[in-house]
Enzyme design. Structure first.
Site, PDB file in Angstrom:
ATOM      1  N   LYS A 212       0.853  -1.182   0.000  1.00  0.00           N
ATOM      2  CA  LYS A 212       0.000   0.000   0.000  1.00  0.00           C
ATOM      3  C   LYS A 212       0.892   1.237   0.000  1.00  0.00           C
ATOM      4  O   LYS A 212       1.725   1.406   0.892  1.00  0.00           O
ATOM      5  CB  LYS A 212      -0.913  -0.006   1.226  1.00  0.00           C
ATOM      6  CG  LYS A 212      -1.761   1.247   1.327  1.00  0.00           C
ATOM      7  CD  LYS A 212      -2.789   1.145   2.437  1.00  0.00           C
ATOM      8  CE  LYS A 212      -3.562   2.439   2.578  1.00  0.00           C
ATOM      9  NZ  LYS A 212      -4.589   2.358   3.613  1.00  0.00           N
ATOM     10  N   ARG A 222     -10.845   9.982   1.876  1.00  0.00           N
ATOM     11  CA  ARG A 222     -10.704  10.681   3.155  1.00  0.00           C
ATOM     12  C   ARG A 222     -11.840  11.679   3.355  1.00  0.00           C
ATOM     13  O   ARG A 222     -12.226  11.963   4.489  1.00  0.00           O
ATOM     14  CB  ARG A 222      -9.316  11.336   3.250  1.00  0.00           C
ATOM     15  CG  ARG A 222      -8.224  10.261   3.341  1.00  0.00           C
ATOM     16  CD  ARG A 222      -6.823  10.835   3.411  1.00  0.00           C
ATOM     17  NE  ARG A 222      -5.833   9.768   3.281  1.00  0.00           N
ATOM     18  CZ  ARG A 222      -4.541   9.966   3.079  1.00  0.00           C
ATOM     19  NH1 ARG A 222      -4.062  11.204   2.997  1.00  0.00           N
ATOM     20  NH2 ARG A 222      -3.715   8.947   2.964  1.00  0.00           N
ATOM     21  N   LYS A 235       1.271  10.090   5.571  1.00  0.00           N
ATOM     22  CA  LYS A 235       1.413   8.708   6.037  1.00  0.00           C
ATOM     23  C   LYS A 235       2.696   8.057   5.538  1.00  0.00           C
ATOM     24  O   LYS A 235       2.793   6.831   5.472  1.00  0.00           O
ATOM     25  CB  LYS A 235       0.172   7.909   5.615  1.00  0.00           C
ATOM     26  CG  LYS A 235      -1.148   8.486   6.177  1.00  0.00           C
ATOM     27  CD  LYS A 235      -2.328   7.534   6.009  1.00  0.00           C
ATOM     28  CE  LYS A 235      -3.581   8.099   6.681  1.00  0.00           C
ATOM     29  NZ  LYS A 235      -4.736   7.172   6.587  1.00  0.00           N
ATOM     30  N   GLU A 251       7.420  -6.745   1.113  1.00  0.00           N
ATOM     31  CA  GLU A 251       6.210  -6.587   1.948  1.00  0.00           C
ATOM     32  C   GLU A 251       5.256  -7.766   1.730  1.00  0.00           C
ATOM     33  O   GLU A 251       4.695  -8.311   2.684  1.00  0.00           O
ATOM     34  CB  GLU A 251       5.479  -5.281   1.594  1.00  0.00           C
ATOM     35  CG  GLU A 251       6.104  -4.028   2.192  1.00  0.00           C
ATOM     36  CD  GLU A 251       5.727  -3.843   3.662  1.00  0.00           C
ATOM     37  OE1 GLU A 251       5.074  -4.720   4.243  1.00  0.00           O
ATOM     38  OE2 GLU A 251       6.091  -2.791   4.236  1.00  0.00           O
ATOM     39  N   LYS A 266      -2.257  -1.482  -3.793  1.00  0.00           N
ATOM     40  CA  LYS A 266      -3.105  -0.302  -3.738  1.00  0.00           C
ATOM     41  C   LYS A 266      -2.255   0.964  -3.801  1.00  0.00           C
ATOM     42  O   LYS A 266      -1.236   1.025  -3.109  1.00  0.00           O
ATOM     43  CB  LYS A 266      -3.875  -0.352  -2.416  1.00  0.00           C
ATOM     44  CG  LYS A 266      -4.741   0.821  -2.124  1.00  0.00           C
ATOM     45  CD  LYS A 266      -5.314   0.667  -0.748  1.00  0.00           C
ATOM     46  CE  LYS A 266      -6.122   1.907  -0.442  1.00  0.00           C
ATOM     47  NZ  LYS A 266      -6.503   1.990   0.927  1.00  0.00           N
ATOM     48  N   SER A 292     -10.356   5.565  -4.570  1.00  0.00           N
ATOM     49  CA  SER A 292     -11.313   6.662  -4.736  1.00  0.00           C
ATOM     50  C   SER A 292     -10.879   7.690  -5.777  1.00  0.00           C
ATOM     51  O   SER A 292     -11.696   8.145  -6.583  1.00  0.00           O
ATOM     52  CB  SER A 292     -11.521   7.340  -3.384  1.00  0.00           C
ATOM     53  OG  SER A 292     -10.282   7.770  -2.846  1.00  0.00           O
ATOM     54  N   TYR A 331     -15.317   0.995  -6.692  1.00  0.00           N
ATOM     55  CA  TYR A 331     -16.595   1.681  -6.448  1.00  0.00           C
ATOM     56  C   TYR A 331     -17.533   1.530  -7.633  1.00  0.00           C
ATOM     57  O   TYR A 331     -18.710   1.856  -7.529  1.00  0.00           O
ATOM     58  CB  TYR A 331     -16.332   3.160  -6.121  1.00  0.00           C
ATOM     59  CG  TYR A 331     -15.426   3.300  -4.913  1.00  0.00           C
ATOM     60  CD1 TYR A 331     -15.938   3.151  -3.626  1.00  0.00           C
ATOM     61  CD2 TYR A 331     -14.055   3.501  -5.048  1.00  0.00           C
ATOM     62  CE1 TYR A 331     -15.108   3.219  -2.522  1.00  0.00           C
ATOM     63  CE2 TYR A 331     -13.219   3.574  -3.954  1.00  0.00           C
ATOM     64  CZ  TYR A 331     -13.749   3.433  -2.689  1.00  0.00           C
ATOM     65  OH  TYR A 331     -12.926   3.485  -1.597  1.00  0.00           O
TER      66      TYR A 331
HETATM   67  C1  PBG Z   1      -7.394   3.489   5.600  1.00  0.00           C
HETATM   68  C2  PBG Z   1      -7.698   3.272   4.183  1.00  0.00           C
HETATM   69  C3  PBG Z   1      -7.511   4.203   3.133  1.00  0.00           C
HETATM   70  C4  PBG Z   1      -8.088   3.618   2.001  1.00  0.00           C
HETATM   71  C5  PBG Z   1      -8.553   2.357   2.368  1.00  0.00           C
HETATM   72  N1  PBG Z   1      -8.291   2.145   3.708  1.00  0.00           N
HETATM   73  C6  PBG Z   1      -6.997   5.590   3.119  1.00  0.00           C
HETATM   74  C7  PBG Z   1      -5.690   5.903   3.664  1.00  0.00           C
HETATM   75  O1  PBG Z   1      -4.828   5.048   3.847  1.00  0.00           O
HETATM   76  O2  PBG Z   1      -5.509   7.088   3.946  1.00  0.00           O
HETATM   77  C8  PBG Z   1      -8.182   4.291   0.644  1.00  0.00           C
HETATM   78  C9  PBG Z   1      -9.257   3.816  -0.262  1.00  0.00           C
HETATM   79  C10 PBG Z   1      -9.588   4.723  -1.392  1.00  0.00           C
HETATM   80  O3  PBG Z   1      -8.947   5.778  -1.613  1.00  0.00           O
HETATM   81  O4  PBG Z   1     -10.537   4.385  -2.108  1.00  0.00           O
HETATM   82  N2  PBG Z   1      -6.334   2.863   6.154  1.00  0.00           N
END
Ligand code: PBG
Length: 344
Positions: A212, A222, A235, A251, A266, A292, A331
């Site tokens: 990720k 968010r 992050k 990982e 992701k 998203s 989505y």
């Molecule tokens: C939270 C999480 C995130 C997403 C899924 N789980 C956001 C982040 O890490 O800030 C993102 C999913 C998306 O953007 O559709 N840990």
């Protein structure tokens, strides 16, 4: 300008190239294109992420994700019924937590009556055949918007894992079928596996957000869960550097060693190379998250008339299959499943 006639090509001459190989032959009609097609997208490939919110009969639009709504628990049950009708195998649940319930340690994550737990129980009661995937990370519950607990500016690893383990057990007790840690703390998969087994949840699967990345494409998500306004800093001390590939393989190796049943990469489309390398190297069930921001880009361009939205959606999803993904969190899931059903 001169008055000389414009030259025009003479198509009546024999210009045959004498080719042995004419790849176009296999593309000459729809029936042959179908025969030679290497990858197909089906409803079986889809995981539908939904946002859950407090209330009764509530559906609120997420401004940056046209067509996506936050759903109260009763409406989440309706979505699960829709998933079952459309043959979508599983839902992934994400809560919009009341800001008053957020604190520095993400305590609400451990509440057996939190939104996600209530949604799990309600859906499992009404639509048990749909798989439920729950996200393990503290960001929907922390007042600072980070996935773990903090000391000063530092996200503490082992202390966070201890809480994430409790959060996983809380979700498993509520009926979650798959625990999906998205927090990127080191060692969480092994700790969660041991705790699940210790409580008799041997059959609860783990889908690890293994690779990720610290990505700008999470912006609209968010918004949806209400962490954008509160997130302090970024992050990058736990999510991966977008510049790295080999690190993603390390990982994934760690998460598989620690007992992950499935791994995820992701975001999705900007990271197809990672999906491909992970699938080639480990031959494990590999998933992609079309996040998203990827959804928002396609929807925004389509709404402006700059792209054919449906074609762009299908092409983007097929790309994941070509790269080697076994399935996609998207989505678009209900929309694409509807289209696939009609064309079947
Ligand atoms: C939270 C999480 C995130 C997403 C899924 N789980 C956001 C982040 O890490 O800030 C993102 C999913 C998306 O953007 O559709 N840990």
């Amino acid at each position: 300008m001169t008055d000389a006639p414009r030259p025009s090509p003479n198509l009546s001459m024999d210009r045959s190239l004498g080719l042995t190989h004419r790849p176009r032959r296999n593309r000459k009609a729809e029936w042959t294109r179908r025969l030679v097609r290497e990858n197909v997208l089906t409803a079986d490939d889809l995981i539908w992420p939904i946002f859950v919110v407090e209330g009764e009969n509530v559906r609120t639009e997420v401004a940056s994700m046209p067509g996506v709504e936050r759903l109260s628990v009763d409406q989440a049950v309706t979505a699960a019924r829709q998933a079952a009708e459309l043959a979508i195998p599983a839902l992934a649940l994400f809560p919009y937590t009341d800001p008053e319930l957020r604190d520095p340690n993400g305590s609400e994550a451990l509440n057996p009556e939190n939104l996600v737990c209530r949604a799990c129980r309600a859906i499992k009661k009404e639509v048990p055949q749909v798989g439920l995937i729950t996200d393990v990370a503290l960001d929907p519950y922390t007042s600072h918007g980070h996935d773990g607990v903090m000391e000063g500016e530092t996200i503490l690893n082992d202390e966070s894992v201890a809480i994430l383990v409790e959060q996983s057990l809380n979700q498993a007790r509520a009926g979650a079928d798959v625990i999906a840690p998205s927090d990127m703390m080191d060692g969480r998969v092994g700790a969660i596996r041991a705790a699940l087994d210790g409580e008799g949840f041997q059959d609860v699967q783990i889908m690890a957000y293994a690779a990720k990345y610290a990505s700008a494409f999470y912006g609209p998500f968010r918004d949806a869960i209400g962490t954008k306004a509160v997130l302090t800093g970024d992050k990058r001390t736990y999510q991966m550097d977008p510049a790295n590939t080999d690190e993603a393989l390390r990982e994934v190796a760690l998460d598989l060693e620690q007992g992950a049943d499935m791994v995820m990469v992701k975001p999705g489309l900007p990271y197809l190379d990672i999906i491909h390398r992970v699938k080639e190297r480990f031959a494990a069930p590999t998933f992609a998250y079309q996040v998203s921001g990827e959804y928002a880009m396609i929807m925004a361009a389509a709404r402006n008339g700059w792209l054919d939205g449906e074609k762009a959606m299908l092409e983007s999803l097929l790309a994941f299959k070509r790269a080697g993904a076994n399935g996609i969190l998207t989505y678009f899931a209900p929309k694409v499943a509807e289209m696939l059903k009609k064309s079947a």
